[in-house]
Enzyme design. Structure first.
Site, short mmCIF file in Angstrom:
data_model
loop_
_atom_site.label_atom_id
_atom_site.label_comp_id
_atom_site.label_asym_id
_atom_site.label_seq_id
_atom_site.Cartn_x
_atom_site.Cartn_y
_atom_site.Cartn_z
N ASP A 52 0.83 -1.21 0.00
CA ASP A 52 0.00 0.00 0.00
C ASP A 52 0.87 1.27 0.00
O ASP A 52 2.04 1.24 0.35
CB ASP A 52 -0.88 0.03 1.26
N HIS A 203 3.90 -2.18 2.91
CA HIS A 203 3.86 -0.83 2.35
C HIS A 203 5.13 -0.56 1.54
O HIS A 203 6.23 -0.75 2.06
CB HIS A 203 3.75 0.21 3.47
ZN LIG Z 1 -2.50 3.05 3.31
#
Ligand SMILES: [Zn+2]
Length: 246
Positions: A52, A203
């Site tokens: 993400d 991430h």
């Molecule tokens: Zn996020």
């Protein structure tokens, strides 16, 4: 949707949100109160790497190199604002065959926003990605896992399947590659015992700004893929579980 696996306790603990009331319903990733979201399939050998908050010029390119070296495809939930700043990275991600999903334009907590803003965030991000890649966006991960009925309804109206996760890498904390890897391996082992696939949250960027240092995540992924070369683990993208669910 048989592909949805309930792993409520782990997911809620991961978010640190074992609170009551509306908090439970709107952010507990596996809560069915406010509608369903895709989490994982039922084959414990299947693992989806999801990333993400990119694209990020400080990590996404390095991550793409690691994935290419291991011949693995992953799922990237990108932010529209960052995609506008670094369209060439999004093009590389798409060109390498990875799945790209919507993570809103600016990463607001959608459970707190009016419907018009939710629609604007999702529509905007879809448009940015589709303009860059030419491919229709079909998956959406709500920032912070926060959602409520109107968010899921708007997403589905737009043809987007909401996607959550069942293993957290905690890689937004400065815990180092070894501990990130430990969290991922522990979560995968837990899912194998439970007989479900693993959807790993990591991430490649940081939602507060371009340039977040995610090299520990890149190193953890490299070690994870090195540790599971041919032992039966299959690295998949999240669309696999929609197809599997029929
Ligand atoms: Zn996020």
């Amino acid at each position: 949707m048989a592909g949805v696996i309930v792993d409520a306790a782990a997911a809620a603990a991961a978010l640190g949100l074992l609170g009551g009331g509306m908090v439970y319903g709107s952010v507990w990733p596996t809560s069915q109160i406010f509608g369903r979201a895709l989490i994982a399939g039922s084959d414990p050998r299947e693992v989806a790497l999801t990333f993400d908050d990119g694209p990020n010029d400080a990590a996404t390119g390095e991550l793409l190199e690691v994935l290419a070296r291991h011949g693995v495809r992953a799922t990237f939930f990108v932010m529209g604002d960052f995609a506008l700043q670094r369209p060439e990275i999004v093009r590389l991600v798409h060109g390498a065959g990875h799945l790209i999903g919507n993570h809103t334009m600016s990463h607001p907590k959608l459970s707190m926003e009016p419907a018009a803003r939710v629609r604007q965030e999702l529509t905007g991000c879809n448009a940015v990605i589709e303009d860059i890649t030419g491919a229709k966006v079909r998956y959406f991960r709500p920032p912070f896992g926060a959602r409520r009925p109107v968010v899921l309804r708007i997403a589905r109206e737009m043809g987007l399947t909401p996607v959550l996760w069942n293993v957290t890498g905690y890689d937004w904390k400065p815990i180092g590659a070894a501990r990130i890897l430990g969290k991922l391996e522990a979560g995968m082992a837990r899912n194998q015992r439970r007989g479900c696939s693993s959807n790993l949250l990591m991430h490649d960027g940081g939602h507060r700004g371009m340039g977040a240092n995610r090299m520990d995540t890149v190193r953890a992924v490299d070690r994870l893929l090195t540790a599971h070369p041919g032992d039966g683990t299959r690295f998949v993208t999240v669309d696999r579980w929609v197809e599997a669910a029929g």
